[in-house]
Design a protein around this motif. Structure first.
Motif, mmCIF file in Angstrom:
data_model
loop_
_atom_site.group_PDB
_atom_site.id
_atom_site.type_symbol
_atom_site.label_atom_id
_atom_site.label_comp_id
_atom_site.label_asym_id
_atom_site.label_seq_id
_atom_site.Cartn_x
_atom_site.Cartn_y
_atom_site.Cartn_z
ATOM 1 N N UNK A 16 0.623 -1.173 0.108
ATOM 2 C CA UNK A 16 -0.022 -0.084 0.084
ATOM 3 C C UNK A 16 0.813 1.279 -0.002
ATOM 4 N N UNK A 17 1.981 1.348 0.777
ATOM 5 C CA UNK A 17 2.880 2.419 0.586
ATOM 6 C C UNK A 17 3.399 2.463 -0.718
ATOM 7 N N UNK A 18 4.083 1.656 -1.256
ATOM 8 C CA UNK A 18 4.474 1.431 -2.617
ATOM 9 C C UNK A 18 3.494 1.974 -3.430
ATOM 10 N N UNK A 19 2.309 1.392 -3.395
ATOM 11 C CA UNK A 19 1.084 2.277 -4.429
ATOM 12 C C UNK A 19 1.042 3.649 -4.221
ATOM 13 N N UNK A 20 1.007 3.816 -2.962
ATOM 14 C CA UNK A 20 0.495 5.216 -2.801
ATOM 15 C C UNK A 20 1.554 6.331 -3.380
ATOM 16 N N UNK A 21 3.031 5.913 -3.358
ATOM 17 C CA UNK A 21 4.061 6.743 -3.812
ATOM 18 C C UNK A 21 4.139 6.576 -5.418
ATOM 19 N N UNK A 22 3.547 5.602 -6.118
ATOM 20 C CA UNK A 22 3.886 5.372 -7.683
ATOM 21 C C UNK A 22 2.418 5.463 -8.487
ATOM 22 N N UNK A 23 1.230 5.524 -7.653
ATOM 23 C CA UNK A 23 0.262 5.523 -8.553
ATOM 24 C C UNK A 23 -0.041 6.844 -8.956
ATOM 25 N N UNK A 24 -0.749 6.885 -10.344
ATOM 26 C CA UNK A 24 -0.892 8.053 -11.095
ATOM 27 C C UNK A 24 -1.885 9.249 -10.025
ATOM 28 N N UNK A 25 -1.237 10.086 -9.824
ATOM 29 C CA UNK A 25 -2.000 11.148 -8.870
ATOM 30 C C UNK A 25 -3.325 11.575 -9.556
ATOM 31 N N UNK A 26 -4.240 12.125 -8.658
ATOM 32 C CA UNK A 26 -5.426 12.625 -9.481
ATOM 33 C C UNK A 26 -5.341 13.942 -9.935
ATOM 34 N N UNK A 27 -4.153 14.762 -9.433
ATOM 35 C CA UNK A 27 -4.063 16.214 -9.798
ATOM 36 C C UNK A 27 -2.655 16.381 -10.274
ATOM 37 N N UNK A 28 -2.530 16.365 -11.621
ATOM 38 C CA UNK A 28 -0.984 16.321 -12.162
ATOM 39 C C UNK A 28 -0.930 17.878 -13.113
ATOM 40 N N UNK A 29 -1.826 18.735 -12.556
ATOM 41 C CA UNK A 29 -1.813 19.962 -13.631
ATOM 42 C C UNK A 29 -0.844 20.876 -13.551
ATOM 43 N N UNK A 30 0.099 20.964 -12.398
ATOM 44 C CA UNK A 30 1.041 21.829 -12.307
ATOM 45 C C UNK A 30 2.451 21.070 -12.684
ATOM 46 N N UNK A 31 3.518 21.882 -12.983
ATOM 47 C CA UNK A 31 4.752 21.130 -13.435
ATOM 48 C C UNK A 31 5.500 20.896 -12.193
ATOM 49 N N UNK A 32 5.369 21.303 -11.052
ATOM 50 C CA UNK A 32 6.020 20.830 -9.967
ATOM 51 C C UNK A 32 5.420 19.431 -9.332
ATOM 52 N N UNK A 33 4.138 19.353 -9.404
ATOM 53 C CA UNK A 33 3.289 18.023 -9.404
ATOM 54 C C UNK A 33 3.861 16.829 -10.201
ATOM 55 N N UNK A 34 4.052 17.333 -11.512
ATOM 56 C CA UNK A 34 4.482 16.320 -12.623
ATOM 57 C C UNK A 34 6.036 16.148 -12.330
ATOM 58 N N UNK A 35 6.832 17.053 -11.964
ATOM 59 C CA UNK A 35 8.130 16.694 -11.609
ATOM 60 C C UNK A 35 8.248 15.758 -10.425
ATOM 61 N N UNK A 36 7.380 15.806 -9.345
ATOM 62 C CA UNK A 36 7.599 15.116 -8.259
ATOM 63 C C UNK A 36 7.288 13.695 -8.445
ATOM 64 N N UNK A 37 6.151 13.307 -9.278
ATOM 65 C CA UNK A 37 5.753 12.190 -9.583
ATOM 66 C C UNK A 37 6.749 11.602 -10.493
ATOM 67 N N UNK A 38 7.207 12.273 -11.451
ATOM 68 C CA UNK A 38 8.343 11.640 -12.503
ATOM 69 C C UNK A 38 9.322 11.356 -11.719
ATOM 70 N N UNK A 39 9.822 12.027 -10.747
ATOM 71 C CA UNK A 39 11.189 11.905 -9.781
ATOM 72 C C UNK A 39 11.096 10.452 -9.347
ATOM 73 N N UNK A 40 9.763 10.284 -8.604
ATOM 74 C CA UNK A 40 9.307 8.950 -8.001
ATOM 75 C C UNK A 40 9.356 7.730 -8.855
ATOM 76 N N UNK A 41 8.849 7.969 -10.026
ATOM 77 C CA UNK A 41 8.893 6.645 -10.942
ATOM 78 C C UNK A 41 10.257 6.650 -11.532
ATOM 79 N N UNK A 42 11.112 7.459 -11.558
ATOM 80 C CA UNK A 42 12.503 7.331 -11.826
ATOM 81 C C UNK A 42 13.271 6.477 -11.022
ATOM 82 N N UNK A 43 13.106 6.716 -9.892
ATOM 83 C CA UNK A 43 13.690 5.806 -8.606
ATOM 84 C C UNK A 43 13.572 4.514 -8.510
ATOM 85 N N UNK A 44 12.528 4.003 -9.377
ATOM 86 C CA UNK A 44 12.260 2.550 -9.417
ATOM 87 C C UNK A 44 13.212 1.526 -10.099
#
Length: 328
Positions: free
Chosen positions: A34-62
Protein backbone atom coordinates in the motif's frame (compact mmCIF):
# COMPACT_ATOMS: atom_id res chain seq x y z
CA UNK A 1 13.84 -17.70 -8.50
CA UNK A 2 13.31 -16.13 -11.89
CA UNK A 3 10.51 -14.14 -13.51
CA UNK A 4 10.10 -13.76 -17.26
CA UNK A 5 7.65 -11.15 -18.52
CA UNK A 6 7.29 -8.85 -21.48
CA UNK A 7 4.97 -6.51 -19.61
CA UNK A 8 6.22 -6.00 -16.05
CA UNK A 9 3.90 -2.98 -15.83
CA UNK A 10 0.68 -4.30 -17.28
CA UNK A 11 -1.48 -1.36 -16.23
CA UNK A 12 0.08 0.83 -13.51
CA UNK A 13 3.57 1.17 -11.97
CA UNK A 14 2.50 -0.62 -8.76
CA UNK A 15 2.24 -3.83 -10.83
CA UNK A 16 6.00 -4.19 -10.29
CA UNK A 17 5.76 -4.63 -6.53
CA UNK A 18 4.41 -8.20 -6.29
CA UNK A 19 6.89 -9.49 -8.87
CA UNK A 20 9.88 -7.95 -7.10
CA UNK A 21 8.61 -8.96 -3.66
CA UNK A 22 8.48 -12.57 -4.88
CA UNK A 23 12.19 -12.30 -5.67
CA UNK A 24 13.58 -10.37 -2.70
CA UNK A 25 10.84 -10.15 -0.03
CA UNK A 26 10.77 -6.37 -0.03
CA UNK A 27 14.47 -5.49 -0.07
CA UNK A 28 14.17 -3.34 -3.21
CA UNK A 29 10.65 -1.89 -3.21
CA UNK A 30 9.71 -2.29 0.43
CA UNK A 31 7.53 -4.74 2.30
CA UNK A 32 4.37 -2.63 2.28
CA UNK A 33 2.41 -2.76 -0.99
CA UNK A 34 0.00 0.00 0.00
CA UNK A 35 2.86 2.38 0.75
CA UNK A 36 4.52 1.60 -2.58
CA UNK A 37 1.22 2.01 -4.43
CA UNK A 38 0.60 5.38 -2.78
CA UNK A 39 4.01 6.65 -3.87
CA UNK A 40 3.83 5.58 -7.54
CA UNK A 41 0.14 5.47 -8.47
CA UNK A 42 -0.95 8.11 -10.95
CA UNK A 43 -2.07 11.09 -8.81
CA UNK A 44 -5.48 12.64 -9.31
CA UNK A 45 -4.03 16.09 -9.81
CA UNK A 46 -1.05 16.58 -12.12
CA UNK A 47 -1.94 19.97 -13.54
CA UNK A 48 1.18 21.77 -12.29
CA UNK A 49 4.78 21.30 -13.43
CA UNK A 50 5.91 20.84 -9.81
CA UNK A 51 3.44 17.99 -9.25
CA UNK A 52 4.49 16.33 -12.48
CA UNK A 53 8.18 16.72 -11.59
CA UNK A 54 7.64 15.13 -8.18
CA UNK A 55 5.69 12.23 -9.64
CA UNK A 56 8.20 11.54 -12.41
CA UNK A 57 11.04 11.63 -9.86
CA UNK A 58 9.32 8.88 -7.87
CA UNK A 59 8.94 6.72 -10.98
CA UNK A 60 12.54 7.39 -11.97
CA UNK A 61 13.76 5.91 -8.68
CA UNK A 62 12.22 2.49 -9.33
CA UNK A 63 14.33 0.85 -12.02
CA UNK A 64 17.78 1.69 -10.54
CA UNK A 65 16.71 -0.33 -7.48
CA UNK A 66 16.14 -3.34 -9.72
CA UNK A 67 19.09 -2.97 -12.05
CA UNK A 68 21.32 -5.34 -10.06
CA UNK A 69 19.10 -8.34 -10.78
CA UNK A 70 16.84 -7.20 -13.62
CA UNK A 71 17.74 -7.57 -17.28
CA UNK A 72 15.41 -5.76 -19.65
CA UNK A 73 15.42 -5.55 -23.43
CA UNK A 74 12.89 -3.98 -25.77
CA UNK A 75 12.38 -3.79 -29.50
CA UNK A 76 14.19 -0.46 -29.42
CA UNK A 77 17.13 -1.46 -27.21
CA UNK A 78 17.83 -4.60 -29.24
CA UNK A 79 17.53 -2.64 -32.48
CA UNK A 80 15.13 -5.27 -33.74
CA UNK A 81 14.58 -4.81 -37.45
CA UNK A 82 10.84 -4.38 -37.81
CA UNK A 83 8.77 -2.32 -40.25
CA UNK A 84 7.42 1.00 -39.01
CA UNK A 85 4.22 1.03 -36.99
CA UNK A 86 1.97 4.04 -37.55
CA UNK A 87 -0.64 4.92 -34.92
CA UNK A 88 -3.48 6.96 -36.41
CA UNK A 89 -6.38 8.71 -34.69
CA UNK A 90 -9.60 8.59 -36.71
CA UNK A 91 -12.26 10.98 -35.43
CA UNK A 92 -15.87 9.95 -35.95
CA UNK A 93 -19.16 11.84 -35.82
CA UNK A 94 -22.26 11.31 -33.71
CA UNK A 95 -25.74 10.51 -34.90
CA UNK A 96 -28.54 12.29 -33.08
CA UNK A 97 -29.95 9.32 -31.18
CA UNK A 98 -26.51 8.17 -30.09
CA UNK A 99 -25.73 11.64 -28.74
CA UNK A 100 -29.02 11.74 -26.82
CA UNK A 101 -28.43 8.33 -25.23
CA UNK A 102 -24.92 9.40 -24.26
CA UNK A 103 -26.07 12.61 -22.58
CA UNK A 104 -28.84 10.77 -20.79
CA UNK A 105 -26.11 8.82 -19.01
CA UNK A 106 -23.95 11.89 -18.39
CA UNK A 107 -26.83 13.73 -16.75
CA UNK A 108 -26.78 11.16 -13.95
CA UNK A 109 -23.03 10.80 -13.53
CA UNK A 110 -21.50 13.98 -12.13
CA UNK A 111 -21.31 14.51 -8.39
CA UNK A 112 -19.51 17.72 -7.56
CA UNK A 113 -17.93 17.75 -4.12
CA UNK A 114 -16.28 20.65 -2.32
CA UNK A 115 -13.71 19.83 0.35
CA UNK A 116 -11.35 22.30 1.95
CA UNK A 117 -12.55 24.92 -0.48
CA UNK A 118 -11.58 22.72 -3.47
CA UNK A 119 -14.05 21.40 -6.04
CA UNK A 120 -13.64 17.77 -7.02
CA UNK A 121 -15.66 15.00 -8.62
CA UNK A 122 -16.36 11.84 -6.68
CA UNK A 123 -16.29 8.59 -8.66
CA UNK A 124 -17.99 5.69 -6.87
CA UNK A 125 -18.32 2.12 -8.13
CA UNK A 126 -21.73 3.04 -9.50
CA UNK A 127 -20.24 5.92 -11.46
CA UNK A 128 -17.47 3.71 -12.82
CA UNK A 129 -20.20 1.45 -14.15
CA UNK A 130 -21.76 4.46 -15.83
CA UNK A 131 -18.41 5.38 -17.35
CA UNK A 132 -18.47 1.93 -18.90
CA UNK A 133 -21.90 2.73 -20.34
CA UNK A 134 -20.41 5.83 -21.95
CA UNK A 135 -17.71 3.70 -23.56
CA UNK A 136 -20.36 1.32 -24.87
CA UNK A 137 -22.51 4.12 -26.27
CA UNK A 138 -19.48 5.75 -27.88
CA UNK A 139 -18.62 2.46 -29.49
CA UNK A 140 -21.98 1.20 -30.67
CA UNK A 141 -25.39 1.59 -28.96
CA UNK A 142 -26.28 -1.86 -30.29
CA UNK A 143 -24.22 -3.21 -27.36
CA UNK A 144 -26.93 -1.94 -24.99
CA UNK A 145 -29.93 -2.12 -27.29
CA UNK A 146 -29.96 -4.74 -30.02
CA UNK A 147 -32.91 -2.99 -31.70
CA UNK A 148 -30.88 0.19 -32.23
CA UNK A 149 -31.38 0.89 -35.91
CA UNK A 150 -28.79 3.53 -36.83
CA UNK A 151 -25.39 2.95 -38.39
CA UNK A 152 -22.70 4.59 -36.28
CA UNK A 153 -20.03 6.62 -38.04
CA UNK A 154 -17.35 4.37 -36.55
CA UNK A 155 -18.66 1.61 -38.78
CA UNK A 156 -18.47 3.90 -41.83
CA UNK A 157 -14.86 4.77 -41.01
CA UNK A 158 -14.06 1.11 -40.40
CA UNK A 159 -15.42 0.17 -43.83
CA UNK A 160 -13.22 2.79 -45.47
CA UNK A 161 -10.11 1.40 -43.76
CA UNK A 162 -11.03 -2.18 -44.65
CA UNK A 163 -11.74 -1.34 -48.29
CA UNK A 164 -8.35 0.35 -48.69
CA UNK A 165 -6.58 -2.61 -47.11
CA UNK A 166 -8.45 -5.21 -49.14
CA UNK A 167 -7.56 -3.35 -52.35
CA UNK A 168 -3.90 -3.94 -51.44
CA UNK A 169 -4.64 -7.59 -50.55
CA UNK A 170 -3.76 -6.88 -46.92
CA UNK A 171 -5.46 -8.25 -43.82
CA UNK A 172 -7.14 -6.40 -40.95
CA UNK A 173 -7.78 -7.14 -37.28
CA UNK A 174 -10.76 -5.29 -35.79
CA UNK A 175 -10.62 -5.08 -31.99
CA UNK A 176 -13.53 -4.45 -29.62
CA UNK A 177 -13.65 -4.84 -25.84
CA UNK A 178 -17.23 -6.09 -25.95
CA UNK A 179 -18.14 -9.60 -27.05
CA UNK A 180 -21.57 -8.48 -28.26
CA UNK A 181 -19.85 -5.94 -30.50
CA UNK A 182 -17.45 -8.57 -31.83
CA UNK A 183 -20.43 -10.73 -32.76
CA UNK A 184 -22.30 -7.81 -34.35
CA UNK A 185 -19.33 -6.64 -36.39
CA UNK A 186 -18.55 -10.17 -37.53
CA UNK A 187 -22.13 -10.78 -38.67
CA UNK A 188 -22.26 -7.48 -40.58
CA UNK A 189 -18.81 -7.69 -42.16
CA UNK A 190 -19.03 -11.33 -43.25
CA UNK A 191 -21.77 -10.39 -45.71
CA UNK A 192 -19.20 -8.52 -47.78
CA UNK A 193 -15.78 -9.83 -46.77
CA UNK A 194 -14.13 -13.05 -45.74
CA UNK A 195 -14.37 -12.69 -41.97
CA UNK A 196 -13.74 -14.79 -38.86
CA UNK A 197 -14.10 -13.87 -35.19
CA UNK A 198 -12.39 -14.62 -31.92
CA UNK A 199 -13.79 -14.07 -28.42
CA UNK A 200 -14.02 -15.74 -25.04
CA UNK A 201 -17.28 -17.50 -25.90
CA UNK A 202 -15.56 -19.73 -28.44
CA UNK A 203 -14.38 -23.25 -27.71
CA UNK A 204 -10.64 -23.90 -28.02
CA UNK A 205 -11.29 -25.92 -31.18
CA UNK A 206 -13.25 -23.10 -32.85
CA UNK A 207 -10.69 -20.54 -31.69
CA UNK A 208 -7.83 -22.48 -33.27
CA UNK A 209 -9.83 -23.12 -36.44
CA UNK A 210 -10.60 -19.43 -36.92
CA UNK A 211 -6.99 -18.40 -36.26
CA UNK A 212 -5.74 -20.93 -38.80
CA UNK A 213 -8.23 -19.67 -41.37
CA UNK A 214 -7.20 -16.07 -40.84
CA UNK A 215 -3.50 -16.88 -41.16
CA UNK A 216 -3.61 -19.31 -44.07
CA UNK A 217 -6.74 -18.59 -46.11
CA UNK A 218 -6.26 -15.83 -48.67
CA UNK A 219 -10.04 -15.44 -48.89
CA UNK A 220 -10.26 -14.41 -45.22
CA UNK A 221 -9.30 -10.74 -44.93
CA UNK A 222 -10.70 -9.75 -41.53
CA UNK A 223 -10.47 -11.02 -37.97
CA UNK A 224 -12.87 -9.43 -35.47
CA UNK A 225 -11.54 -10.10 -31.98
CA UNK A 226 -11.77 -9.31 -28.30
CA UNK A 227 -8.40 -8.39 -26.69
CA UNK A 228 -9.18 -10.49 -23.64
CA UNK A 229 -9.27 -13.61 -25.80
CA UNK A 230 -6.47 -12.82 -28.24
CA UNK A 231 -4.01 -10.33 -26.77
CA UNK A 232 -1.30 -12.83 -25.80
CA UNK A 233 0.51 -15.80 -27.28
CA UNK A 234 -0.53 -15.14 -30.88
CA UNK A 235 1.51 -14.12 -33.87
CA UNK A 236 -0.81 -12.58 -36.44
CA UNK A 237 1.71 -10.97 -38.75
CA UNK A 238 -0.38 -12.07 -41.72
CA UNK A 239 -2.19 -8.79 -40.93
CA UNK A 240 -0.63 -5.36 -40.92
CA UNK A 241 -3.72 -3.30 -40.03
CA UNK A 242 -5.32 -3.15 -36.56
CA UNK A 243 -8.47 -1.11 -35.97
CA UNK A 244 -9.69 -0.35 -32.44
CA UNK A 245 -13.44 0.11 -32.61
CA UNK A 246 -13.29 0.85 -28.88
CA UNK A 247 -10.87 0.43 -25.97
CA UNK A 248 -11.16 -0.13 -22.24
CA UNK A 249 -9.08 1.44 -19.46
CA UNK A 250 -6.47 -1.36 -19.26
CA UNK A 251 -3.10 -0.58 -20.83
CA UNK A 252 -2.09 -4.23 -21.22
CA UNK A 253 -5.14 -5.03 -23.35
CA UNK A 254 -4.17 -2.30 -25.79
CA UNK A 255 -0.40 -2.84 -26.00
CA UNK A 256 -0.52 -6.62 -26.11
CA UNK A 257 -3.24 -6.77 -28.75
CA UNK A 258 -1.42 -4.18 -30.85
CA UNK A 259 1.74 -6.27 -30.69
CA UNK A 260 0.03 -9.20 -32.46
CA UNK A 261 0.82 -7.61 -35.82
CA UNK A 262 4.18 -6.00 -34.97
CA UNK A 263 6.47 -8.94 -34.29
CA UNK A 264 9.34 -10.85 -35.82
CA UNK A 265 8.22 -12.19 -39.24
CA UNK A 266 6.27 -9.02 -40.04
CA UNK A 267 7.48 -7.66 -43.39
CA UNK A 268 4.91 -4.95 -44.11
CA UNK A 269 4.51 -1.48 -42.66
CA UNK A 270 1.91 -1.63 -39.88
CA UNK A 271 -1.05 0.66 -39.24
CA UNK A 272 -3.00 0.99 -35.98
CA UNK A 273 -6.22 2.99 -36.18
CA UNK A 274 -7.94 4.24 -33.02
CA UNK A 275 -11.54 5.17 -33.82
CA UNK A 276 -12.50 8.07 -31.54
CA UNK A 277 -15.98 9.50 -31.32
CA UNK A 278 -15.33 13.24 -31.19
CA UNK A 279 -15.95 14.97 -27.84
CA UNK A 280 -16.64 11.68 -26.10
CA UNK A 281 -15.01 9.47 -23.48
CA UNK A 282 -13.06 7.85 -26.35
CA UNK A 283 -10.78 10.89 -26.47
CA UNK A 284 -10.23 10.79 -22.72
CA UNK A 285 -9.38 7.05 -22.83
CA UNK A 286 -6.93 7.70 -25.65
CA UNK A 287 -4.98 10.16 -23.50
CA UNK A 288 -5.45 8.07 -20.35
CA UNK A 289 -3.83 5.02 -21.96
CA UNK A 290 -1.02 7.17 -23.32
CA UNK A 291 -0.47 8.57 -19.83
CA UNK A 292 -0.31 5.02 -18.42
CA UNK A 293 2.11 3.98 -21.13
CA UNK A 294 4.46 6.85 -20.31
CA UNK A 295 4.35 5.99 -16.60
CA UNK A 296 5.09 2.35 -17.40
CA UNK A 297 8.02 3.25 -19.63
CA UNK A 298 9.60 5.57 -17.08
CA UNK A 299 9.24 3.11 -14.20
CA UNK A 300 10.79 0.38 -16.38
CA UNK A 301 13.70 2.57 -17.43
CA UNK A 302 12.63 2.75 -21.08
CA UNK A 303 12.48 6.55 -21.38
CA UNK A 304 14.07 9.55 -19.71
CA UNK A 305 12.40 11.90 -17.23
CA UNK A 306 12.50 14.66 -19.84
CA UNK A 307 10.68 12.49 -22.39
CA UNK A 308 8.06 11.69 -19.78
CA UNK A 309 7.48 15.31 -18.77
CA UNK A 310 7.43 16.65 -22.32
CA UNK A 311 4.77 14.18 -23.49
CA UNK A 312 2.60 13.70 -20.40
CA UNK A 313 -1.01 14.94 -20.99
CA UNK A 314 -1.35 17.15 -17.90
CA UNK A 315 -4.93 18.18 -18.68
CA UNK A 316 -6.31 14.69 -18.09
CA UNK A 317 -7.93 15.49 -14.74
CA UNK A 318 -9.63 18.61 -16.01
CA UNK A 319 -10.92 16.77 -19.07
CA UNK A 320 -12.48 14.06 -16.93
CA UNK A 321 -14.16 16.66 -14.71
CA UNK A 322 -15.46 18.41 -17.82
CA UNK A 323 -16.78 15.10 -19.09
CA UNK A 324 -18.64 14.46 -15.87
CA UNK A 325 -20.05 17.99 -15.85
CA UNK A 326 -21.49 17.90 -19.39
CA UNK A 327 -18.88 20.15 -21.01
CA UNK A 328 -16.71 17.48 -22.63
Amino acid sequence: KIILTGTPVANRPQDLWSQVYFLDYGQSLGENYKAFMKSVDIPKNLVTSDALQLYSSRLLEIFPKLRGFCFRETKVSTQLSLPDMNIIKVFCSWNDEQRQLYHNVISEIGIEMIRDGMSDTDISENLVKKLLRLVQLSSNPVILNETYGHTVDKYNKLKQIINEAVKKREKVIVWSSFISNVKWLHNILKKEYGTVSLHGGHTIALRNKNIEKFINDDQISILVANPGAAKEGLTLTCANHAVYFDRNFILDDYLQSMARIHRISQTKECYVYNLLLENSIDVWIDEYLFMKELAAKLSQGDISQDEFSENFPTEMKNKLMDLLNHHY
